[in-house]
Design a protein around this motif. Structure first.
Motif, PDB file in Angstrom:
ATOM      1  N   ARG B 439       2.776  -0.567   1.213  1.00 33.98           N
ATOM      2  CA  ARG B 439       1.789  -1.397   0.534  1.00 33.98           C
ATOM      3  C   ARG B 439       2.030  -2.876   0.815  1.00 33.98           C
ATOM      4  O   ARG B 439       3.169  -3.318   0.964  1.00 33.98           O
ATOM      5  CB  ARG B 439       1.848  -1.177  -0.977  1.00 33.98           C
ATOM      6  N   THR B 441       2.535  -5.526  -1.011  1.00 36.58           N
ATOM      7  CA  THR B 441       2.846  -5.920  -2.380  1.00 36.58           C
ATOM      8  C   THR B 441       2.583  -7.405  -2.562  1.00 36.58           C
ATOM      9  O   THR B 441       2.379  -8.139  -1.592  1.00 36.58           O
ATOM     10  CB  THR B 441       4.324  -5.609  -2.687  1.00 36.58           C
ATOM     11  N   ASP B 844      -5.301   4.063  -5.978  1.00 32.09           N
ATOM     12  CA  ASP B 844      -5.685   3.107  -4.939  1.00 32.09           C
ATOM     13  C   ASP B 844      -5.932   3.860  -3.638  1.00 32.09           C
ATOM     14  O   ASP B 844      -5.088   4.657  -3.203  1.00 32.09           O
ATOM     15  CB  ASP B 844      -4.581   2.069  -4.732  1.00 32.09           C
ATOM     16  N   ILE B 880      -3.159  -1.017   0.729  1.00 35.21           N
ATOM     17  CA  ILE B 880      -2.503   0.151   1.316  1.00 35.21           C
ATOM     18  C   ILE B 880      -3.186   0.513   2.634  1.00 35.21           C
ATOM     19  O   ILE B 880      -4.380   0.285   2.814  1.00 35.21           O
ATOM     20  CB  ILE B 880      -2.559   1.378   0.376  1.00 35.21           C
ATOM     21  N   TYR B 886      -2.208   5.596  -3.517  1.00 34.71           N
ATOM     22  CA  TYR B 886      -1.134   5.119  -4.396  1.00 34.71           C
ATOM     23  C   TYR B 886      -1.589   5.172  -5.840  1.00 34.71           C
ATOM     24  O   TYR B 886      -2.737   4.866  -6.150  1.00 34.71           O
ATOM     25  CB  TYR B 886      -0.796   3.671  -4.017  1.00 34.71           C
TER      26      TYR B 886
END
Lengths: 73, 928
Positions: B439, B441, B844, B880, B886
């Motif tokens: 991901r 982040t 997600d 992602i 996710y």
């Protein structure tokens, strides 16, 4: 043997095979697997694996079969 | 001559302290003092005992020089410079008091007060307001300015559930804005407008709740007036007493001051003397403690004959006798090893220690495990194999000296926010950032931070990528040869070097598998290896894989090969999930080892415990949690004591877990709430919240911190007392007069804790183990002179793909994680206003995967794996990659773990939460 017992027994075999596939060195795999089982497995788990090794050896990685012979229970 | 160390660190000295070997001598109001070079006049004056009035200054923030209240006179200089922005110079002579300064300061205060409500007696900050204090200090008695333009009718923003912003009381000192920037690093606040129209603005003049604000509370803490004020203080008034304690959420383990009114918490204020957090906090620790007094709390023991029956409230004696009789019956019929226990990382070291002692000594088995099984057990295994001890290598402050920071499988700004903020401070200073995570982040791109390298690898390929980075290190001559030769085992290094140098481990060989370009792997490896100080921080994205332990060893190898171990700014650092994961592991919660990570088969160690405990102990390892669950389904494991863990929600393959629980004859749950596991329990023993506990937590940097009770246990008993009662009923009394005596026993039996006691911790604040005769002040940095095991051991780390494969039926990979506002299974945070930020778990999904399936943002979707099916709402996300989905696991209704599988780490059985093959399809509604 119940279906549940068979399932959990086969999980033991899968765990042992996974250990054999993942131990760090490709040399002395059986010794590493045996040591790992000594360190982290309960004696009944090791005993059950021994019995399975005798009754259903085809489920086992060859190194695990060797390890079972090395690991006292 | 005075020195900095002689002063109370709790006093706000106005500007941050300076680390410098050089010192300067200055005279403040005739007092000569010596301060580090770079110290402000304001700080020096405070140290000299002549504090200068201030409003915009606080030692938590860099000097700003806007309020003009801290004016001083300096001999030989013209004018009246601001003490906060003027640095001490050798021989400088400063006057902090004079008639001229009095007049100037009074004039400044008069201007402030002329545009401030004169409602001090009814103001929520009455008695706790720096503006009020400063008006008193400068002797302001009248305000000459009549009515004119002002801000007295400016509106209040009460959108945040925990604090309000009353613009009418704002003096536009920018402390809140600077706290958001410098301390938290979110940059959510700004000063909008100019001159008279200047005002604090969250994001682009949004309400606080709708803005980018993460509710860390830094702005509230910094505000010198009642402008940013906790709603609790507004509701109940200012506190009257305070108790220092430790947060019970994540593994950062922040120190807090619980500010109380009687036995009621008014607010939790981050402790600036706290070794882990240095005065900072996050939304959970600062505000989300209301669950402790939530109506759902169960405070009386309950039993039931069958799990289908209703709960029956009983006395403690009845509950203990019922549980003991059931456990003893099971052991009579099915054997000693038919029961076991699980300890909790949410409990104190002392509470955990007595549970594992009860299992080993009273139950007579080593069937004890802990919730670390499902998070960081691979950390313990991997770091012990390579370095010799099962813990991270650094203190948090070490990151201040890191030049390249590699974050692998961790999302610190959400899951370890206070450390995440510290990391961001270092990154804004210019350290390079490498993020290895599927991901994107928040760290990858946030205000003033852009990761130099982001490797969005496919879940399940960690080891292949680390091996490829190691390949670059050894084939491009980036090995720290001197370090390796001096500190590491030569034979294992040679084997490892030959292994990673194999062509099959090159970036080019594994790039397609990992979904990365070879160049990105090479660049990242060079950045890490060539940095003066390279530091690795990692989380559950490393451990919760079928090769979690292998990956931990791969990171340790890389750190050793590059010489990044044994000094500040480097290291291999697990970011622990729960507040006391480290401690629960230290305390002997694993079935194969006693406290201090010593194997149960070690005769001399076992004899030490047997001697002090007065009972013979088993030499064979006990069952891990998955072994217990499998044993229950097979019929030979029949009873379980669960301390503060909700395995029915947190553990993988929920159907398997609940089937196991249903197969048991006795399940005892000790918890705050009737959680999912309690649905299958026969005995419920009410637990205590952290506000009621007396003990210690050990955080991710091995820091042992005191947890002090701020109120009596709601259930009438401390948790360790309940455990001791059950142990006694099982035939093994454990008599401790208090929890301090439990720590004394821990210290007597655990070499790394030998110097630890409650009285010592009360004296020094906190200490990092090992703390013993060799290191009486603790050990912030491990392995400085030698590794705990002697020489560092390189371990070859062959990449073995997980058995969890994507197929045409299950073509996507599901990975899971946490969000800032919620915590793990949500038992605590769901019972607070944090619900407003995250009321449900979402899935997600990348836009291309969503389009392919006809899924729009917000649609209900069905997620199916080989283990089960659940329903969630979809959120289209660019964070992602395609092929990966996710979600979080904070809400039981989501049933995230219904779909995770039994696959686990080969060495520790840590579940493979991070890789589940799934299919996603549109659905009509939510889960029943």
């Amino acid at each position: 043997m119940t279906a549940a017992t068979v399932m959990t027994s086969h999980r033991l075999v899968a765990m042992a095979n996974q250990i054999a596939n993942n131990v760090p060195s490709r040399e002395g795999v059986a010794e590493q697997v045996a040591h790992h089982m000594q360190q982290f497995w309960t004696p009944p788990m090791r005993r059950e694996l021994q019995l399975l090794a005798q009754s259903e050896p085809e489920l086992f990685d060859a190194a695990v079969l060797d390890a079972v012979a090395l690991a006292p229970v | 001559m005075n020195s900095v160390q002689q002063f109370d660190p709790a006093t706000d000295l106005g500007t941050p302290g300076v680390l410098s070997d050089a010192v300067v001598n200055v005279v403040i109001d005739g007092i000569e003092i010596q301060v580090p070079e770079g110290t402000s006049v304001m700080r020096a004056a405070a140290i000299a005992g002549a504090p200068v009035p201030k409003l915009c200054a606080t030692e938590q923030l860099e000097a700003f020089g806007s309020c003009r209240l801290c004016l001083v006179e300096i001999e030989g200089r013209r004018g009246t410079p601001a003490a906060c922005t003027t640095l001490c110079e050798p021989g400088m002579s400063v006057r902090t008091q004079s008639s001229q300064l009095d007049r100037l300061r009074k004039g400044v205060m008069e201007l402030y007060i002329s545009d401030h409500p004169l409602d001090c007696l009814t103001c929520s900050a009455n008695g706790d307001c720096e503006l009020q204090d400063m008006a008193g200090v400068v002797g302001l008695r009248t305000v000459r300015y009549g009515e004119g333009d002002n801000h007295l009718t400016a509106p209040t923003d009460a959108s945040n559930p925990y604090f309000s912003f009353d613009a009418s009381k704002c003096i536009v000192c920018s402390r809140c804005v600077r706290a958001c920037d410098e301390v938290q690093g979110t940059f959510a606040l700004t000063i909008a407008g100019r001159g008279f129209d200047s005002r604090v603005s969250p994001s682009e003049e949004q309400a606080f709740f709708d803005s980018e604000c993460v509710s860390c509370g830094a702005c509230v803490q910094a505000c010198p007036t009642a402008t940013l004020q906790e709603k609790r203080v507004i509701d109940v008034g200012v506190p009257t007493r305070q108790v220092k304690t430790t947060c019970a959420y994540c593994g950062v383990g922040c120190s807090f001051v619980a500010e109380m009114k009687g036995n009621e918490v008014v607010r939790m204020v981050p402790d600036k003397t706290g070794g882990a957090n240095a005065g900072h906090s996050c939304v959970k620790g600062r505000f989300a403690w209301g669950y402790a007094s939530h109506a759902d709390r169960i405070t009386e023991p309950m039993i039931r004959e069958h799990r289908e029956d209703s709960w029956q409230v009983v006395s403690w004696e009845q509950a203990i006798a019922f549980a003991a009789e059931r456990f003893q019956t099971i052991q009579r019929v099915h054997g000693t090893d038919a029961i076991g226990g699980i300890t909790s990382s949410r409990c104190t070291n002392e509470e955990v220690y007595v549970v594992q002692k009860m299992v080993r000594a009273a139950f007579g088995t080593n069937n004890v495990d802990t919730c670390a099984r499902v998070c960081h057990s691979p950390t313990g295994y991997g770091l012990k194999q390579t370095f010799g001890t099962s813990a991270g290598t650094q203190d948090f402050a070490s990151i201040d000296e890191a030049d390249a920071i590699m974050v692998i499988g961790a999302n610190p700004t959400d899951a370890h926010p206070v450390f995440g903020s510290r990391m961001k401070q270092r990154l804004r200073q210019g350290a390079d950032l490498i993020v290895i995570d599927p991901r994107a982040t928040d760290l990858v791109r946030s205000p003033h931070i852009v990761a130099k390298h982001h490797l969005p690898l496919m879940p399940g390929t960690n080891v292949a990528v680390l091996n490829a980075m190691a390949h670059v290190v050894v084939t491009e001559d980036l090995v720290a040869d001197a370090f390796v030769a001096e500190r590491c085992d030569a034979t294992s290094f040679a084997h490892w070097k030959a292994f990673v140098a194999l062509p099959e481990n090159s970036p080019e060989a594994i790039a397609e598998l990992a979904g990365l370009s070879p160049e990105s792997i090479r660049h990242a490896a060079r950045t890490y290896a060539s940095a003066h100080n390279g530091a690795i921080y990692y989380g559950l994205g490393v451990t919760e894989h079928s090769q979690g332990s292998t990956m931990v060893m791969a990171m340790a190898n890389l750190a050793m090969a590059t010489g990044n171990i044994g000094r500040r700014g480097v290291g291999v650092n697990p970011l622990r999930g729960q507040n006391n994961v480290q401690g629960a592991c230290d305390m002997g919660s694993f079935p194969h080892e006693f406290a201090g990570y010593r194997h149960v088969s070690d005769d001399s160690v076992r004899q030490q415990f047997a001697d002090i405990w007065g009972v013979s102990l088993r030499e064979d390892p006990g069952m891990r949690i998955p072994n217990m669950l499998d044993g229950a389904i097979a019929g030979h494991f029949r009873g379980l004591y669960v301390q503060g863990e909700d395995i029915a929600q947190s553990d993988p393959n929920t159907h398997h877990v609940t089937a196991a629980l249903q197969a048991m004859d006795c399940v005892v749950v000790q918890d705050l709430f009737l959680n999912e596991t309690a649905k299958y329990a026969h005995v419920f023993l009410p637990g205590t919240s952290f506000l009621e506990k007396d003990g210690t937590f050990t955080n991710a940097e091995r820091r042992i911190n005191r947890v002090r009770p701020v109120m009596p246990p709601r259930s009438g008993k401390a948790e360790w007392q309940v455990t001791c009662d059950l142990s006694a009923a099982m035939g093994y009394p454990m008599d401790y007069p208090n929890s301090a005596a439990i720590m004394d026993e821990i210290a007597a039996l655990t070499p790394t804790f030998a110097g630890v006691s409650f009285s010592y911790l009360d004296k020094v604040g906190s200490v990092q183990w090992p703390c013993n005769d060799s290191a009486p002040l603790g050990t912030p940095i491990m392995h400085e002179q030698r590794f705990v095991r002697g020489s560092g051991q390189f371990m070859t780390t062959p990449y073995v793909p997980t058995d969890e494969r994507t197929t045409r039926k299950y073509p996507l990979v599901l990975t899971t994680g946490r969000i800032l506002s919620q915590y793990n299974v949500g038992a605590q945070t769901r019972r607070t206003d944090n619900q407003r930020w995250h009321g449900e778990d979402l899935l997600d999904i990348h836009e291309s995967d969503a389009q392919l399936r006809g899924i729009a943002n917000g649609d209900w979707i069905e997620v199916a794996s080989r283990a089960g099916t659940t329903r969630l709402r979809a959120r289209i996300s660019s964070a992602i990659p395609a092929g990966v989905v996710y979600t979080t696991f904070h809400h039981p209704v989501s049933g995230t773990n219904v779909i995770t599988t039994d696959n686990s780490d080969w060495a520790t059985n840590c579940p493979e939460y991070k890789v589940t093959a799934v299919e996603v399809r549109p659905a009509g509604g939510m889960s029943p």
